[in-house]
Design a protein around this motif. Structure first.
Motif, PDB file in Angstrom:
ATOM      1  N   MET B  36       0.838  -1.204   0.000  1.00 37.39           N
ATOM      2  CA  MET B  36       0.000   0.000   0.000  1.00 37.39           C
ATOM      3  C   MET B  36       0.870   1.250   0.000  1.00 37.39           C
ATOM      4  O   MET B  36       0.616   2.203  -0.745  1.00 37.39           O
ATOM      5  N   ILE B  37       1.902   1.229   0.846  1.00 37.63           N
ATOM      6  CA  ILE B  37       2.808   2.388   0.936  1.00 37.63           C
ATOM      7  C   ILE B  37       3.550   2.575  -0.394  1.00 37.63           C
ATOM      8  O   ILE B  37       3.631   3.686  -0.915  1.00 37.63           O
ATOM      9  N   VAL B  38       4.025   1.460  -0.968  1.00 41.32           N
ATOM     10  CA  VAL B  38       4.699   1.538  -2.273  1.00 41.32           C
ATOM     11  C   VAL B  38       3.752   2.131  -3.311  1.00 41.32           C
ATOM     12  O   VAL B  38       4.128   3.009  -4.101  1.00 41.32           O
ATOM     13  N   MET B  39       2.475   1.688  -3.269  1.00 41.23           N
ATOM     14  CA  MET B  39       1.500   2.189  -4.242  1.00 41.23           C
ATOM     15  C   MET B  39       1.279   3.695  -4.083  1.00 41.23           C
ATOM     16  O   MET B  39       1.266   4.436  -5.083  1.00 41.23           O
ATOM     17  N   ILE B  40       1.157   4.142  -2.827  1.00 36.67           N
ATOM     18  CA  ILE B  40       0.932   5.582  -2.610  1.00 36.67           C
ATOM     19  C   ILE B  40       2.130   6.397  -3.107  1.00 36.67           C
ATOM     20  O   ILE B  40       1.964   7.415  -3.782  1.00 36.67           O
ATOM     21  N   PHE B  41       3.353   5.898  -2.810  1.00 37.46           N
ATOM     22  CA  PHE B  41       4.547   6.605  -3.310  1.00 37.46           C
ATOM     23  C   PHE B  41       4.560   6.640  -4.836  1.00 37.46           C
ATOM     24  O   PHE B  41       4.807   7.676  -5.446  1.00 37.46           O
ATOM     25  N   THR B  42       4.265   5.503  -5.451  1.00 43.66           N
ATOM     26  CA  THR B  42       4.297   5.414  -6.923  1.00 43.66           C
ATOM     27  C   THR B  42       3.312   6.392  -7.567  1.00 43.66           C
ATOM     28  O   THR B  42       3.573   6.943  -8.634  1.00 43.66           O
ATOM     29  N   SER B  43       2.177   6.603  -6.872  1.00 45.75           N
ATOM     30  CA  SER B  43       1.164   7.471  -7.479  1.00 45.75           C
ATOM     31  C   SER B  43       1.647   8.920  -7.621  1.00 45.75           C
ATOM     32  O   SER B  43       1.043   9.712  -8.350  1.00 45.75           O
ATOM     33  N   PHE B  44       2.723   9.266  -6.923  1.00 41.44           N
ATOM     34  CA  PHE B  44       3.278  10.628  -7.051  1.00 41.44           C
ATOM     35  C   PHE B  44       4.506  10.662  -7.959  1.00 41.44           C
ATOM     36  O   PHE B  44       5.296  11.592  -7.912  1.00 41.44           O
ATOM     37  N   ASN B  45       4.695   9.586  -8.801  1.00 39.59           N
ATOM     38  CA  ASN B  45       5.839   9.524  -9.719  1.00 39.59           C
ATOM     39  C   ASN B  45       5.384   9.689 -11.162  1.00 39.59           C
ATOM     40  O   ASN B  45       4.201   9.937 -11.426  1.00 39.59           O
ATOM     41  N   THR B  46       6.370   9.555 -12.086  1.00 38.52           N
ATOM     42  CA  THR B  46       6.051   9.679 -13.504  1.00 38.52           C
ATOM     43  C   THR B  46       6.669   8.516 -14.262  1.00 38.52           C
ATOM     44  O   THR B  46       7.826   8.159 -14.036  1.00 38.52           O
ATOM     45  N   GLN B  47       5.862   7.914 -15.178  1.00 37.33           N
ATOM     46  CA  GLN B  47       6.399   6.852 -16.033  1.00 37.33           C
ATOM     47  C   GLN B  47       7.068   7.531 -17.210  1.00 37.33           C
ATOM     48  O   GLN B  47       6.430   8.290 -17.945  1.00 37.33           O
ATOM     49  N   ILE B  48       8.395   7.304 -17.376  1.00 38.92           N
ATOM     50  CA  ILE B  48       9.044   7.988 -18.500  1.00 38.92           C
ATOM     51  C   ILE B  48       9.345   7.057 -19.667  1.00 38.92           C
ATOM     52  O   ILE B  48       9.413   7.491 -20.797  1.00 38.92           O
ATOM     53  N   SER B  49       9.504   5.776 -19.444  1.00 37.52           N
ATOM     54  CA  SER B  49       9.624   4.848 -20.573  1.00 37.52           C
ATOM     55  C   SER B  49       9.020   3.520 -20.156  1.00 37.52           C
ATOM     56  O   SER B  49       8.479   3.405 -19.054  1.00 37.52           O
ATOM     57  N   MET B  50       9.137   2.531 -21.032  1.00 35.05           N
ATOM     58  CA  MET B  50       8.567   1.223 -20.744  1.00 35.05           C
ATOM     59  C   MET B  50       8.949   0.686 -19.359  1.00 35.05           C
ATOM     60  O   MET B  50       8.133   0.121 -18.646  1.00 35.05           O
ATOM     61  N   ILE B  51      10.214   0.893 -19.001  1.00 38.30           N
ATOM     62  CA  ILE B  51      10.671   0.281 -17.759  1.00 38.30           C
ATOM     63  C   ILE B  51      11.155   1.308 -16.741  1.00 38.30           C
ATOM     64  O   ILE B  51      11.467   0.965 -15.608  1.00 38.30           O
ATOM     65  N   GLU B  52      11.147   2.589 -17.107  1.00 39.11           N
ATOM     66  CA  GLU B  52      11.739   3.580 -16.230  1.00 39.11           C
ATOM     67  C   GLU B  52      10.677   4.462 -15.587  1.00 39.11           C
ATOM     68  O   GLU B  52       9.743   4.905 -16.259  1.00 39.11           O
ATOM     69  N   ILE B  53      10.832   4.695 -14.275  1.00 38.03           N
ATOM     70  CA  ILE B  53       9.910   5.579 -13.568  1.00 38.03           C
ATOM     71  C   ILE B  53      10.709   6.697 -12.916  1.00 38.03           C
ATOM     72  O   ILE B  53      11.704   6.441 -12.228  1.00 38.03           O
ATOM     73  N   ASP B  54      10.286   7.943 -13.159  1.00 30.79           N
ATOM     74  CA  ASP B  54      10.945   9.105 -12.541  1.00 30.79           C
ATOM     75  C   ASP B  54      10.399   9.256 -11.128  1.00 30.79           C
ATOM     76  O   ASP B  54       9.184   9.421 -10.929  1.00 30.79           O
ATOM     77  N   ARG B  55      11.280   9.190 -10.148  1.00 36.75           N
ATOM     78  CA  ARG B  55      10.838   9.135  -8.760  1.00 36.75           C
ATOM     79  C   ARG B  55      10.641  10.512  -8.118  1.00 36.75           C
ATOM     80  O   ARG B  55      10.355  10.595  -6.918  1.00 36.75           O
ATOM     81  N   THR B  56      10.785  11.618  -8.887  1.00 35.79           N
ATOM     82  CA  THR B  56      10.574  12.935  -8.277  1.00 35.79           C
ATOM     83  C   THR B  56       9.084  13.130  -7.969  1.00 35.79           C
ATOM     84  O   THR B  56       8.210  12.701  -8.723  1.00 35.79           O
ATOM     85  N   PRO B 262       2.404   4.726 -12.405  1.00 38.53           N
ATOM     86  CA  PRO B 262       1.996   5.856 -11.544  1.00 38.53           C
ATOM     87  C   PRO B 262       0.524   6.232 -11.727  1.00 38.53           C
ATOM     88  O   PRO B 262      -0.188   6.441 -10.741  1.00 38.53           O
ATOM     89  N   LEU B 263       0.035   6.270 -12.943  1.00 38.78           N
ATOM     90  CA  LEU B 263      -1.375   6.630 -13.156  1.00 38.78           C
ATOM     91  C   LEU B 263      -2.282   5.523 -12.602  1.00 38.78           C
ATOM     92  O   LEU B 263      -3.329   5.805 -11.997  1.00 38.78           O
ATOM     93  N   GLY B 264      -1.857   4.286 -12.788  1.00 41.56           N
ATOM     94  CA  GLY B 264      -2.612   3.168 -12.215  1.00 41.56           C
ATOM     95  C   GLY B 264      -2.680   3.266 -10.701  1.00 41.56           C
ATOM     96  O   GLY B 264      -3.738   3.073 -10.088  1.00 41.56           O
ATOM     97  N   ALA B 265      -1.533   3.601 -10.098  1.00 41.36           N
ATOM     98  CA  ALA B 265      -1.484   3.726  -8.639  1.00 41.36           C
ATOM     99  C   ALA B 265      -2.376   4.867  -8.163  1.00 41.36           C
ATOM    100  O   ALA B 265      -3.127   4.732  -7.184  1.00 41.36           O
ATOM    101  N   ALA B 266      -2.316   6.015  -8.884  1.00 45.81           N
ATOM    102  CA  ALA B 266      -3.144   7.167  -8.500  1.00 45.81           C
ATOM    103  C   ALA B 266      -4.626   6.804  -8.596  1.00 45.81           C
ATOM    104  O   ALA B 266      -5.431   7.125  -7.701  1.00 45.81           O
TER     105      ALA B 266
END
Lengths: 360, 294
Positions: B36-56, B262-266
């Motif tokens: 759940m915590i991982v999901m909440i954090f992910t929802s505030f990130n950005t998917q930049i490519s197929m496998i890469e997520i921007d964690r800002t 990230p959009l899925g998590a949000a």
């Protein structure tokens, strides 16, 4: 007291499956009477009360309230209300709403309703408890609320199903007097179910003693105590010594009997015993005296030995083994002029006129 | 030394309670709380490519959710379908539970077991069986065509929201019966007699005594059905068609083919929040209403 019979029960029987719990009951209860149904558990007294309330319908027979046949009338249309054994206070609403519960349909104004509830609470001395819930009340308080909730409907008949059974002794005795006073001041008919003979004796105008679906005797408390109609009634109401007796001679005036341990006696035939009747001779413990020496004031004197002594405070029970019989006699006394200890020799003495003849 | 530790342990009720709780607690922490915590954090990130997520940190995914009407529409539809599922389930199971609690005298347990018998088969099989019932060559259509009442199969039976509602309410019925039955069976029968005795008919007694006292079961049933069905994505996929797709199907594809974690998590966080708010509201309102009723 008015002599009008308010409740009439005619030839009423009730069976649950193969079990007949009430057998051809006939009963009339006067208006304003405090009437008790007394008997051991399983005698049918609660079923009879539930038939009066309308929760059960009789298999046969009819019930009349004020000459109207109510046999098949549902409980919500009967002029009776019930106080349940477990009080049945609605747990989801407070005391105020519990008492108002039955008034909703009477189209009262808010002020009238409030007044009725207030009076009902005053009557059971629980003013200020309006906002409590059932789980915030003691057993005695719940019992009073159940009473107030039933009485606020101003019923013609109040049905009480062992309402004091769950209370402790002291509280129960207080409530007995309170209930009796309440019934007198309201003047409504109370039908009170109990298995406690003392309770029935202290409160009732009349008692119906029941056993195995039959009503054995309907009489005022004193009459039941002093002239029990049969052995069961005599033993159920108070303590009694039952003696074995052989009938020697019988006439319409008197009977001669040989009583085990007491020899031959002649008694008045007030029970109209005839040859071949099965009957018992009995005497209440308080009608027997115990003394160190033979007492010429009584016509019956016998030797015995004290076996057990039970001290109750206001009275003491002696269990006496008679010298020339297997019989153990119960003697109760509230005087202690002479002191006895267990295995002392003693005399028991009584007047033969106090012996009761009781049919089986 | 060890004996003092033992002493302290056996004297402390709290220590014993935690020992008993620990297996469940460990499972909940690692299988529920941590994801759940991982999901909440992910929802505030950005998917930049197929496998890469921007964690800002960014609230951009939530903005995406509300700027594209399809998301709100699907969320609303999920809630709406679950609402009708809950309603239908309650309306069908309450009378059953009532019957078992008040009219069945012997073998109550047998009735309960029989009631839950269909639920011994797999969830998937039960959903498929509804396709067999509702489909074009299904039981209903073949029967109607066989008797000559219709010439062509009725197309509106399957692949729509109604099919989802029917399938889901059947799938969750057993879970509703149990809390309803328990709360109804617990009601002291003398309370009902007291109500009749005080002048109420059976109908009035039901609304003034039985129903308010069964509310804990009703609330339990509502929550037990509403919460899981809002998030169900199997049934809408199999019997819902395009019209019956729910937000959960969208979330599933965002974590799958659409590949936007990230959009899925949000979306999941927003759905979770909505469900929690509705659950709280339902509990609050039912309690208020019941107070008024009696």
């Amino acid at each position: 007291m008015s002599t009008k019979n308010y409740i009439k029960i005619k030839n009423l029987s009730k069976s649950f499956g193969d079990v007949e719990v009430l057998k051809n009951i006939n009963l009339e209860v006067e208006e304003g009477e405090f009437f008790s149904l007394l008997g051991p558990s399983g005698c049918g007294k609660t079923t009879l009360l539930r038939i009066l309330a309308g929760f059960e319908y009789p298999s046969e027979g009819e019930v009349f309230f004020d000459d109207a046949n109510v046999t098949s009338l549902p409980p919500n249309l009967r002029p009776s209300n019930m106080v349940f054994q477990n009080y049945a206070i609605f747990p989801h609403i407070n005391v105020q709403r519990n008492i108002e519960f039955g008034l909703r349909k009477e189209n009262l104004s808010k002020a009238e309703m409030g007044e009725r509830v207030e009076n009902a609470l005053k009557m059971v001395q629980l003013e200020g408890y309006e906002n409590r819930y059932s789980n915030q009340l003691s057993g005695g308080q719940r019992q009073r609320i159940a009473l107030a909730r039933a009485l606020v409907k101003q019923p013609k008949v109040l049905l009480l199903d062992e309402p004091l059974g769950a209370l402790d002794k002291k509280l129960r005795e207080e409530m007995q007097i309170e209930l009796r006073n309440l019934q007198k001041s309201l003047g409504i008919t109370f039908i009170f179910v109990t298995h406690d003979q003392e309770e029935a004796m202290t409160m009732s105008d009349r008692i119906a003693v029941m056993d195995e679906g039959n009503i054995l005797q309907v009489s005022p408390p004193r009459e039941i105590y002093h002239n029990p109609k049969n052995k069961f009634v005599s033993q159920f109401i108070g303590n009694i010594n039952i003696l074995d007796a052989d009938l020697k001679n019988v006439s319409s005036e008197s009977i001669s009997i040989s009583v085990d341990g007491f020899g031959l006696m002649t008694l008045k035939n007030h029970q109209k015993i005839i040859e071949g009747d099965r009957f018992n001779i009995a005497i209440r413990p308080e009608e027997i005296n115990i003394s160190k020496v033979s007492d010429p004031n009584h016509d019956c004197n016998f030797n015995g030995k004290v076996k057990n002594i039970s001290f109750y405070g206001e009275s003491t029970y002696f269990y006496i083994q008679l010298d020339n019989s297997e019989k153990i006699l119960m003697v109760s006394t509230n005087e202690s002029k002479e002191t006895f200890s267990e295995s002392d020799n003693c005399f028991v003495n009584f007047n033969s006129q106090n012996l009761k003849i009781i049919k089986d | 030394m060890s004996s003092t530790i033992q002493n302290i342990y056996f004297r402390s009720d709290q220590a014993k309670a935690y020992t008993l709780l620990s297996p469940a607690l460990i499972l909940v922490i690692f299988a529920m709380a941590a994801p759940m915590i991982v999901m909440i954090f992910t929802s505030f990130n950005t998917q930049i490519s197929m496998i890469e997520i921007d964690r800002t940190f960014t609230t951009g995914r939530y903005e995406d959710f509300f700027s594209k009407p399809i998301f709100s529409m699907l969320l609303f539809r999920s809630v709406k379908i679950s609402f009708f599922v809950t309603l239908l389930t309650l309306l069908t199971t309450y009378p059953l539970a009532y019957y078992i609690a008040f009219y069945v005298k012997k073998n109550k347990m047998l009735w309960i077991v029989l009631m839950t018998l269909p639920f011994w088969t797999s969830y998937l099989l039960r959903v498929f069986s509804w396709r067999v019932i509702l489909g074009n060559k299904g039981v209903i259509n073949s029967a109607l065509m066989g008797t000559g009442m219709i010439d062509e199969p009725l197309g509106f039976l399957l692949y729509n929201q109604a099919a989802v509602i029917i399938t889901l309410s059947h799938a969750w019925a057993a879970f509703a019966i149990l809390p309803l039955y328990v709360s109804l069976d617990k009601i002291d029968k003398s309370l009902l007699e007291a109500s009749y005795d005080l002048g109420n008919t059976k109908f009035e007694t039901f609304w003034r005594v039985t129903f308010p006292l069964s509310l804990p079961g009703v609330i339990g049933a509502i929550l037990i059905i509403f919460i899981p069905t809002v998030g169900d994505y199997v049934t809408p996929q199999l019997v819902g068609g395009t019209d019956g797709r729910m937000l959960s199907n969208m979330i599933q594809s965002l974590f799958g083919r659409a590949n936007n974690f990230p959009l899925g998590a949000a979306s999941a966080v927003l759905m979770l929040t909505t469900v929690c708010l509705i659950a709280a509201l339902v509990t609050y309102i039912t309690k208020k209403v019941s107070m008024r009723m009696s």
